[in-house]
Design a protein around this motif. Structure first.
Motif, PDB file in Angstrom:
ATOM      1  N   GLU A 145       0.804  -1.218   0.000  1.00 60.20           N
ATOM      2  CA  GLU A 145       0.000   0.000   0.000  1.00 60.20           C
ATOM      3  C   GLU A 145       0.839   1.272   0.000  1.00 60.20           C
ATOM      4  O   GLU A 145       0.495   2.259   0.658  1.00 60.20           O
ATOM      5  CB  GLU A 145      -0.949   0.000   1.205  1.00 60.20           C
ATOM      6  N   ASP A 146       1.908   1.281  -0.793  1.00 61.05           N
ATOM      7  CA  ASP A 146       2.757   2.470  -0.865  1.00 61.05           C
ATOM      8  C   ASP A 146       2.630   3.205  -2.191  1.00 61.05           C
ATOM      9  O   ASP A 146       3.370   4.161  -2.455  1.00 61.05           O
ATOM     10  CB  ASP A 146       4.216   2.104  -0.607  1.00 61.05           C
ATOM     11  N   GLY A 147       1.696   2.764  -3.055  1.00 59.35           N
ATOM     12  CA  GLY A 147       1.513   3.411  -4.341  1.00 59.35           C
ATOM     13  C   GLY A 147       2.371   2.843  -5.448  1.00 59.35           C
ATOM     14  O   GLY A 147       2.314   3.336  -6.581  1.00 59.35           O
ATOM     15  N   ALA A 148       3.177   1.820  -5.181  1.00 61.11           N
ATOM     16  CA  ALA A 148       4.014   1.171  -6.190  1.00 61.11           C
ATOM     17  C   ALA A 148       3.543  -0.265  -6.382  1.00 61.11           C
ATOM     18  O   ALA A 148       3.245  -0.969  -5.412  1.00 61.11           O
ATOM     19  CB  ALA A 148       5.488   1.193  -5.771  1.00 61.11           C
ATOM     20  N   GLN A 169      10.680   7.310  -2.703  1.00 65.09           N
ATOM     21  CA  GLN A 169       9.679   8.206  -2.148  1.00 65.09           C
ATOM     22  C   GLN A 169       8.325   7.580  -2.411  1.00 65.09           C
ATOM     23  O   GLN A 169       8.190   6.725  -3.286  1.00 65.09           O
ATOM     24  CB  GLN A 169       9.774   9.596  -2.770  1.00 65.09           C
ATOM     25  N   PRO A 170       7.286   7.950  -1.652  1.00 63.10           N
ATOM     26  CA  PRO A 170       5.983   7.280  -1.801  1.00 63.10           C
ATOM     27  C   PRO A 170       5.484   7.276  -3.234  1.00 63.10           C
ATOM     28  O   PRO A 170       5.446   8.307  -3.902  1.00 63.10           O
ATOM     29  CB  PRO A 170       5.071   8.118  -0.891  1.00 63.10           C
ATOM     30  N   GLY A 171       5.106   6.079  -3.704  1.00 66.50           N
ATOM     31  CA  GLY A 171       4.517   5.931  -5.026  1.00 66.50           C
ATOM     32  C   GLY A 171       5.496   5.915  -6.171  1.00 66.50           C
ATOM     33  O   GLY A 171       5.087   5.756  -7.323  1.00 66.50           O
ATOM     34  N   LYS A 172       6.777   6.075  -5.917  1.00 71.85           N
ATOM     35  CA  LYS A 172       7.768   6.146  -6.982  1.00 71.85           C
ATOM     36  C   LYS A 172       8.630   4.887  -6.986  1.00 71.85           C
ATOM     37  O   LYS A 172       9.526   4.730  -6.159  1.00 71.85           O
ATOM     38  CB  LYS A 172       8.658   7.382  -6.820  1.00 71.85           C
ATOM     39  N   THR A 173       8.343   3.977  -7.918  1.00 71.49           N
ATOM     40  CA  THR A 173       9.132   2.767  -8.066  1.00 71.49           C
ATOM     41  C   THR A 173      10.494   3.108  -8.652  1.00 71.49           C
ATOM     42  O   THR A 173      10.614   3.985  -9.512  1.00 71.49           O
ATOM     43  CB  THR A 173       8.415   1.773  -8.994  1.00 71.49           C
ATOM     44  N   GLN A 174      11.531   2.425  -8.181  1.00 70.71           N
ATOM     45  CA  GLN A 174      12.867   2.638  -8.731  1.00 70.71           C
ATOM     46  C   GLN A 174      12.856   2.387 -10.232  1.00 70.71           C
ATOM     47  O   GLN A 174      12.352   1.371 -10.701  1.00 70.71           O
ATOM     48  CB  GLN A 174      13.879   1.733  -8.034  1.00 70.71           C
ATOM     49  N   GLN A 175      13.409   3.323 -10.997  1.00 67.79           N
ATOM     50  CA  GLN A 175      13.415   3.237 -12.453  1.00 67.79           C
ATOM     51  C   GLN A 175      14.848   3.232 -12.971  1.00 67.79           C
ATOM     52  O   GLN A 175      15.737   3.818 -12.374  1.00 67.79           O
ATOM     53  CB  GLN A 175      12.645   4.426 -13.047  1.00 67.79           C
ATOM     54  N   PRO A 176      15.101   2.620 -14.138  1.00 66.38           N
ATOM     55  CA  PRO A 176      14.159   1.742 -14.834  1.00 66.38           C
ATOM     56  C   PRO A 176      13.992   0.426 -14.080  1.00 66.38           C
ATOM     57  O   PRO A 176      14.841   0.054 -13.277  1.00 66.38           O
ATOM     58  CB  PRO A 176      14.838   1.527 -16.188  1.00 66.38           C
ATOM     59  N   ARG A 570      -0.632   9.236 -15.045  1.00 67.20           N
ATOM     60  CA  ARG A 570      -0.103   9.065 -13.705  1.00 67.20           C
ATOM     61  C   ARG A 570      -0.715  10.127 -12.785  1.00 67.20           C
ATOM     62  O   ARG A 570      -0.753  11.307 -13.126  1.00 67.20           O
ATOM     63  CB  ARG A 570       1.413   9.212 -13.732  1.00 67.20           C
ATOM     64  N   THR A 571      -1.231   9.736 -11.648  1.00 66.58           N
ATOM     65  CA  THR A 571      -1.803  10.701 -10.721  1.00 66.58           C
ATOM     66  C   THR A 571      -0.696  11.445  -9.987  1.00 66.58           C
ATOM     67  O   THR A 571       0.435  10.978  -9.891  1.00 66.58           O
ATOM     68  CB  THR A 571      -2.722   9.997  -9.714  1.00 66.58           C
ATOM     69  N   SER A 572      -1.036  12.605  -9.450  1.00 63.89           N
ATOM     70  CA  SER A 572      -0.005  13.468  -8.871  1.00 63.89           C
ATOM     71  C   SER A 572       0.439  13.010  -7.486  1.00 63.89           C
ATOM     72  O   SER A 572       1.431  13.492  -6.968  1.00 63.89           O
ATOM     73  CB  SER A 572      -0.528  14.908  -8.798  1.00 63.89           C
ATOM     74  N   GLY A 573      -0.287  12.118  -6.852  1.00 65.83           N
ATOM     75  CA  GLY A 573       0.119  11.585  -5.568  1.00 65.83           C
ATOM     76  C   GLY A 573       0.118  10.079  -5.597  1.00 65.83           C
ATOM     77  O   GLY A 573      -0.409   9.461  -6.523  1.00 65.83           O
ATOM     78  N   PRO A 574       0.709   9.412  -4.591  1.00 70.36           N
ATOM     79  CA  PRO A 574       0.725   7.943  -4.581  1.00 70.36           C
ATOM     80  C   PRO A 574      -0.675   7.373  -4.432  1.00 70.36           C
ATOM     81  O   PRO A 574      -1.422   7.755  -3.524  1.00 70.36           O
ATOM     82  CB  PRO A 574       1.607   7.605  -3.374  1.00 70.36           C
ATOM     83  N   THR A 575      -1.053   6.481  -5.325  1.00 71.27           N
ATOM     84  CA  THR A 575      -2.370   5.855  -5.301  1.00 71.27           C
ATOM     85  C   THR A 575      -2.233   4.363  -5.579  1.00 71.27           C
ATOM     86  O   THR A 575      -1.184   3.893  -6.040  1.00 71.27           O
ATOM     87  CB  THR A 575      -3.306   6.469  -6.355  1.00 71.27           C
ATOM     88  N   LEU A 576      -3.293   3.633  -5.330  1.00 73.83           N
ATOM     89  CA  LEU A 576      -3.344   2.214  -5.653  1.00 73.83           C
ATOM     90  C   LEU A 576      -4.691   1.892  -6.276  1.00 73.83           C
ATOM     91  O   LEU A 576      -5.672   2.633  -6.111  1.00 73.83           O
ATOM     92  CB  LEU A 576      -3.111   1.340  -4.413  1.00 73.83           C
TER      93      LEU A 576
END
Length: 664
Positions: A145-148, A169-176, A570-576
């Motif tokens: 439930e962290d948005g990723a 950071q919340p909702g941001k998966t490590q890329q690539p 992509r939404t502006s905040g972390p979502t699921l």
């Protein structure tokens, strides 16, 4: 002549009876012109699904020595595919695929959607032993439930593993994305030997968190894939009433953390179904190959459907409250003219796929099930359990569903696995896809299988009494995957060959998603012991579309505001994903469409969590009346009415701050 008739009366009567039965059983056909008309609005291009270079390729599994003579049978499952937004770009243009040829789980961009990252293999490290384990399916879900997006993989030979996305950071998966993006963690405590046939995720108790349902196949503790085992594993103890399979499990969400070392905790609910000790045992020890979680009585608590091989399927009514998961059995009503096996919960068929959809537009969700329905072989029946519209009967233990598969033209196909419904030309009428086929071989072994099936149950469970299925034997290996389209007479007809989809394949899982956000559903098919394929929808279409990417804020909120943005973005905040949310759509001319956000229903194919409504013809400028009902992160039931034009939307439910655009 009169003497001839008198002398051959018995034979003539027999011929008349046979002819009458043939005409009664013969499937209706449509003309060539009608087939052309049905196929004119569909067009698909095909691509092989990505592969990772250097992986080994095999065509059969190494098994327990006691199962060597039927290694082909034991090796008949494992191909799976899921489509979803794994990299967080707002589109379901990523795939998680299980390739049994290498027994690896591969994550990759969908073909022709951009090389955003290289295909890679999920690495489980010491948690996975390739000598005794094999992956069977992958279910994308935000488990911590962290948005990723995380990936839940289930196996033969061990308990499921959650591959949790690392975030900076919340909702941001490590890329690539790469193998290093994910941390593998146990979801069921210390690993045990489970042989899982299907998994789905849903909020079972209405507490706002996703739980896990696990349907197991072979008995717990068996050594099916251990070539060094000195034990004798057993097969099903009946072809129609087998209750010696692995125990199905319910895992309740307890807690989670995010960051570079994410975690999630679940607890197993040991006693989650009502009944006597024997009833509980039989309800939880079927040979499960497909699972479904869907709210069927409008309380936003999902019922569970277990599609079981070698015995009755099970539909369970959800009686849970937050923190306490509880289910009870539902059974259909038997009537004089309906065989037992066409009554929900009383069948003896080989359930291998399940999906939910409202096929007749009455606002109630129906249930579709794949079984073995191969002509001139084992012709059981697929199921189209149409909702009778009496959900109040469920409180009395009655499943208010009637099988209409024969009248709909969906009862017969082949040795069928996954079944998925979707509107691929946006005309407002659902199409039906199936994955079919069992094992390839030089010799047709249906006679041997029939002989085995008619044998004594005490012998069936012993693998030494089986005929050899080890590469030479073929069962249902010549047919194509059906693409059923509804004609003007109300029946469905398979037009796969008319669409260039008539390739003979041995398939297992089907995943559906609008991968490029063009308003047209695409699909992927996972094939057993062969290349899997992506089918990109290039249909002209015949109507408008409403696409909804329903999201929940990753942080708990008490607000019931909703933000809407145009397009899948992509939404502006972390979502699921708002798994389990229910949507009803009404057009200006009074037609109704309903659907629920899917958390991974079926066999080994997982559709994306976006909702897709083909609308047919809609007047220009006419708004759609959309009602969304969902449970928020605190488990409270919410309802929101939206007025939308046809198009694609990202909708964040219960947003704490109502934004003008709702998107980056």
């Amino acid at each position: 002549m009169l003497n001839f008739l008198r002398g051959n009366a018995a034979q003539i009567v027999a011929l008349v009876v046979i002819g009458s039965l043939y005409l009664t059983a013969r499937l209706p056909v449509i003309t060539k012109a009608e087939r052309i008309e049905l196929s004119s609005s569909f067009q698909f291009s095909q691509r092989p699904l990505p592969e990772v270079p250097g992986l080994p390729h095999k065509s059969i599994r190494t098994v327990n020595p006691s199962l060597n003579r039927i290694a082909g049978w034991v090796s008949a499952t494992g191909a799976g595919v899921a489509l979803n937004d794994i990299d967080g770009d707002g589109l379901p243009n990523d795939l998680c695929m299980v390739d049994p040829r290498s027994d690896r789980v591969i994550v990759a961009p969908v073909p022709d959607t951009g090389a955003r990252y290289r295909p890679f293999v999920l690495e489980a490290g010491d948690l996975f032993d390739s000598a005794t384990m094999a992956p069977m399916g992958c279910t994308p879900a935000d488990l911590n439930e962290d948005g990723a997006m995380d990936l839940l993989v289930h196996y033969w030979g061990r308990t499921p593993i959650a591959f949790l996305a690392r975030t900076s950071q919340p909702g941001k998966t490590q890329q690539p994305l790469s193998a290093a993006t994910y941390r593998p963690v146990e979801v069921a405590g210390p690993s045990e030997r489970w042989f899982t046939g299907a998994v789905t995720v849903a909020d079972l108790d209405g507490d706002g968190h996703l739980d896990i349902v696990v349907g197991n196949y072979y008995a717990d503790g068996a050594r099916i894939l251990d070539a060094k085992a000195n034990t004798i594993d057993e097969m099903q103890h009946s072809m129609t009433r087998a209750f010696n399979g692995g125990r199905s499990r319910v895992l309740r969400w307890v807690g989670a953390t995010s960051g570079s070392e994410p975690s999630v905790r679940f607890e197993e609910i040991q006693d989650y179904v009502d009944g006597t000790a024997r009833e509980k045992y039989e309800l939880t020890h079927g040979w499960t190959l497909a699972l479904g979680a869907c709210d069927l009585n409008d309380d936003l608590l999902p019922e569970l459907y277990f599609a079981n091989d070698f015995g009755p399927d099970r539909l369970l009514l959800n009686r849970s409250t937050p923190g306490k998961i509880r289910f009870s059995l539902l059974s259909g009503r038997k009537t004089l003219t309906v065989p037992n096996s066409k009554v929900l919960g009383r069948d003896s068929f080989k359930g291998m796929g399940v999906d939910f959809a409202d096929i007749n537009g009455d606002g109630y969700t129906d249930i579709f099930v794949s079984n073995i329905a191969a002509e001139y072989a084992l012709e059981e029946s697929n199921f189209a359990f149409i909702n009778d519209g009496q959900p109040q009967l469920m409180q009395q233990g009655v499943a208010p569903f009637t099988d209409r598969s024969e009248s709909l033209g969906l009862s017969r196909s082949d040795w069928a696995w996954e079944i998925k419904l979707g509107d691929f030309n946006n005309d407002g009428v659902l199409e039906v896809l199936q994955a079919v086929g069992f094992v390839r071989g030089e010799v047709n072994c249906w006679p041997e299988l029939h002989e085995l099936a008619m044998g004594n149950d005490l012998l069936i469970e012993r693998p030494s009494t089986w005929f050899e299925i080890n590469g030479r034997c073929g069962l249902s290996d010549k047919n194509h995957n059906p693409f059923f389209v509804r004609a003007r007479d109300g029946r469905y007809y398979d037009i796969a060959e008319d669409l260039g989809l008539g390739r003979s394949e041995i398939s297992r899982g089907i995943a559906i998603a609008d991968v490029d956000g063009d308003g047209r559903l695409d699909f992927a098919v996972a094939n057993q012991w062969g290349p899997s394929r992506m089918y990109h929808n290039e249909s002209a279409g015949t109507g408008a579309v409403l696409g909804l990417n329903l999201r929940l804020p990753a942080t708990n909120t008490t607000a019931a505001e909703t933000s809407v943005c145009s397009g899948y973005k992509r939404t502006s905040g972390p979502t699921l994903a708002a798994i389990g949310a229910f949507v009803s759509v009404r057009t200006s001319d009074g037609r109704q469409f309903v659907s629920q956000v899917d958390g991974g229903n079926g066999h080994s194919g997982k559709r994306s969590s976006d909702l897709h409504f083909g609308l047919g013809q809609v007047k220009d400028g006419a708004t759609l009346h959309v009602t969304v009902r969902w449970r928020d992160r605190n488990g409270r039931v919410n309802q929101q009415a939206l007025e939308l034009l046809p198009g694609l939307y990202t909708v964040t439910l219960g947003d704490t701050e109502r934004r003008h655009d709702g998107c980056d």
